[in-house]
Enzyme design. Structure first.
Site, PDB file in Angstrom:
ATOM      1  N   ASP A 380     -23.066 -47.968  -2.054  1.00  0.00           N
ATOM      2  CA  ASP A 380     -21.824 -48.076  -2.809  1.00  0.00           C
ATOM      3  C   ASP A 380     -21.694 -46.903  -3.779  1.00  0.00           C
ATOM      4  OD1 ASP A 380     -19.505 -49.891  -3.508  1.00  0.00           O
ATOM      5  OD2 ASP A 380     -20.451 -49.766  -5.474  1.00  0.00           O
ATOM      6  N   GLU A 409     -20.602 -44.667   1.171  1.00  0.00           N
ATOM      7  CA  GLU A 409     -19.279 -45.192   0.861  1.00  0.00           C
ATOM      8  C   GLU A 409     -18.712 -44.346  -0.263  1.00  0.00           C
ATOM      9  OE1 GLU A 409     -16.318 -47.343  -1.431  1.00  0.00           O
ATOM     10  OE2 GLU A 409     -18.382 -47.152  -2.126  1.00  0.00           O
ATOM     11  N   LYS A 520     -13.265 -60.125  -3.761  1.00  0.00           N
ATOM     12  CA  LYS A 520     -14.278 -59.543  -4.642  1.00  0.00           C
ATOM     13  C   LYS A 520     -14.462 -60.413  -5.883  1.00  0.00           C
ATOM     14  CE  LYS A 520     -12.367 -55.467  -5.073  1.00  0.00           C
ATOM     15  NZ  LYS A 520     -12.192 -54.069  -5.549  1.00  0.00           N
TER      16      LYS A 520
END
Length: 654
Positions: A380, A409, A520
């Site tokens: 991430d 990412e 999320k």
């Protein structure tokens, strides 16, 4: 390898070994290849004068062992080439050695003088003398040299010195007085999953059937038949760790959580553990291992989200406060990406006085999950962390297990994204998510498949992510979902979707490329068989990908000049040239009739390559005969915005 080899010298050295391909930044970073894939190496090799040059390509695995070598072949204009096939994953080094082939030089000049006539006895004796200086080139070579030398001494016939087998034996055995070696170049050899895979990203806690109830790994296992039926190879899990409570986010990213709001799984760590712990409501570590094993039975790999950030409740903040930066007043510095700020997350300090122990702890976290059976990690926001750290971490982990892959990412500046690829990331997010026009797509693929990008940057085309609902999907029109899926799945050998895409989820936060009611920040329950889903379409595309090697690579793609500017067409060819796929995809919702030119498309291997006689529709099975160098086709996006065509060769060679 000749022990007298010396590094390449300056411009005053005997040999110049230049323009070596492949190389990334002159060898600073490794080139990427797949195990079992041929590695072709090219270089310009030259020296002063007219002496005959020989060269070899050297390579070996990083774990040591003898250098292996293969002769390089001269092509033209001082360009030489050679190749080898790495048979296992890991890091390799390769180099080129060049030297003057004294015996071949003598032989060439002797043959020229023979054509001019005259007595060349002295020249022949000179050549025979070279045989006595030969070094150990192996018993077979030594036997040839001794035999031909004896024949010359007995007969005096120079023909004994010109035998082809003697030339080959001397090439292996003679002293290489000026052998020169290029710098070493690095090569990373990955397993096939690095080159090709269909990814399905999901939040484990949202895989249950009861609204508001946290799912378990058992619920995730129950989803596997559905995911496998769609043909996915990788299941990517959002963070599975305990979630902090301090500054926990509420629904839709509200600053304060309410009631049982579960918080963001990216706020990692609580009293229940940190990055090496499992969220208690998902289950236990044994339950996770069972999930990994269940995935394996379906031919699916598990990828974990590796987010290097901590909730204020993470155990590390009390156990290792020295790993975190603080503001002048002593308060913790929270994470931010201006103008965004996340009070529920703090970042470790990668450049602090105690960075070395932090780096080692993060490496151990990755190795812990590798021990649980995970071989793929989506990292991430790696572009917001230390670049030297990633280069070190990936190298360290892959030294332990060369099959571990890392996906970057990062939606950042293009050169920064490519820099992460150079540092070692096996795959990378891309700007495909926002490339919608034909010219944009063609330009972008041209960039990704050019040199040197193709040697280090493997794009993964995600059509959507938990963070990004592109504007072009917000209409919810089935044709655009199918078109974007077809583009991703056929242009790139690695692509992915975020769960809910198959249900055409498209409700945005007004004016933004973000999902409303994002999972999320909440648990979401879906009807995975809801009316209007495109799961059969996804399954068909993934079936076609698996059955056609041309679609299992990204580098070899060539666009076709279709006159309709709202249709993009391209040809992809398998590495062995045996499988050629032509794809045409509509970029607007209108029906399109167009001429698909195929006159320069060839099918077959080597000299057996032939023109295309027909194309088979891989979805409908319909065959279209190619006449006048092409075929007229029709796309109705309301039904299917993509045509996937397998090329059939003519019977007669061109």
């Amino acid at each position: 390898m000749n022990k007298t080899a010396r590094p390449v010298e300056s411009a005053h050295g005997t040999f110049h070994i230049t323009d070596i391909y492949p190389s990334v930044d002159g060898g600073r970073f490794p080139v990427k290849r797949i195990v079992g894939e041929q590695v072709e190496v090219w270089a310009d090799i030259y020296r002063d004068g007219h002496d005959v040059i020989s060269a070899v390509l050297l390579w070996r695995h990083e774990d040591g062992g003898e250098w292996q070598q293969v002769p390089m072949t001269f092509h033209s204009d001082d360009r030489w080439g050679g190749s080898f096939v790495p048979e296992r994953t890991g890091r390799y080094s390769y180099a080129i050695e060049a030297w003057t082939d004294d015996f071949a030089t003598w032989r060439h000049r002797f043959e020229q003088r023979q054509r001019d006539g005259g007595d060349h006895t002295l020249d022949a004796i000179e050549g025979a003398g070279m045989l006595t200086q030969a070094q150990a080139g192996g018993p077979a070579a030594a036997a040839v040299i001794i035999r031909q030398c004896e024949i010359f001494l007995e007969t005096g016939e120079a023909g004994a010195l010109l035998a082809p087998e003697l030339q080959a034996a001397m090439a292996r055995s003679q002293f290489r007085r000026d052998v020169t070696r290029s710098p070493l170049f690095a090569l990373t050899v990955d397993r096939p999953r690095a080159r090709c895979g269909a990814w399905y990203q999901m939040f484990p806690r949202s895989q249950g059937k009861v609204a508001g109830v946290h799912a378990t790994f058992g619920d995730c296992m129950a989803r596997l038949p559905d995911i496998a039926a769609m043909g996915f190879d990788v299941v990517l899990l959002a963070p599975i760790h305990p979630i902090g409570r301090t500054h926990r986010k509420g629904r839709n990213n509200a600053a304060m959580a309410q009631g049982n709001d579960p918080g963001s799984p990216y706020a990692i760590g609580s009293t229940e553990g940190g990055h090496d712990a499992v969220h208690p409501e998902l289950g236990t570590l044994d339950d996770f291992r069972a999930f990994v094993a269940a995935c394996r039975t379906y031919g699916i790999e598990v990828a974990l989200d590796f987010a290097v950030q901590c909730s204020p409740d993470h155990p590390w903040l009390t156990q290792h406060p020295e790993w975190f930066a603080r503001r002048p007043d002593g308060s913790m510095r929270t994470a931010e990406h201006p103008p965004q700020r996340w009070d529920d997350v703090v970042n470790p300090d990668f450049a602090g006085e105690h960075a070395a122990t932090l780096w080692q702890a993060l490496r151990d976290i990755v190795l812990f999950w590798v021990a649980q059976g995970v071989k793929i990690f989506r990292v991430d926001n790696p572009h917001t962390k230390s670049l030297p750290f990633w280069e070190w971490l990936i190298r360290e982990v892959q030294r332990h297990d060369a099959d571990v892959l890392f996906l970057a990412e990062a939606f950042a500046r293009p050169k920064l994204m490519k820099g992460l690829g150079k540092l070692g990331f096996s795959q990378s997010y891309s700007y495909f998510t926002w490339r919608t026009q034909r010219a944009e797509l063609e330009q972008y693929l041209g960039e990704l498949t050019a040199y040197p990008e193709r040697d280090f940057f493997r794009p993964n085309f995600f059509v959507n992510t938990p963070d990004i609902l592109p504007f072009h999907l917000q209409s919810g029109a089935p044709w655009i979902f199918k078109a974007r899926l077809a583009l991703a799945a056929t242009l790139s050998s690695n692509y992915g979707i975020y769960s809910g895409f198959e249900l055409l989820e498209h409700a945005p936060i007004p004016g933004r490329e973000e999902y409303a009611d994002s999972e999320k920040y909440q648990i979401k329950v879906r009807d995975w068989d809801a009316s209007g889903n495109i799961k059969p379409y996804i399954a068909t595309l993934n079936r076609i990908r698996r059955g056609n090697p041309a679609l299992q690579q990204t580098a070899n793609v060539r666009f076709i000049g279709i006159e309709d500017g709202d249709v993009t067409g391209f040809v992809k060819e398998a590495v062995d040239q045996s499988n050629v796929i032509v794809t045409a995809i509509a970029l607007t919702s209108d029906a399109h009739e167009f001429w698909l030119p195929l006159g320069d498309v060839m099918v077959g291997v080597g000299e057996a390559r032939r023109p295309v006689a027909a194309v088979d529709n891989l979805v409908t099975g319909e065959r279209h005969t190619v006449e006048w160098g092409g075929v007229r086709l029709r796309i109705d996006p309301a039904r299917d915005p993509a045509l996937l065509l397998c090329c059939v060769a003519s019977r007669e060679p061109s």
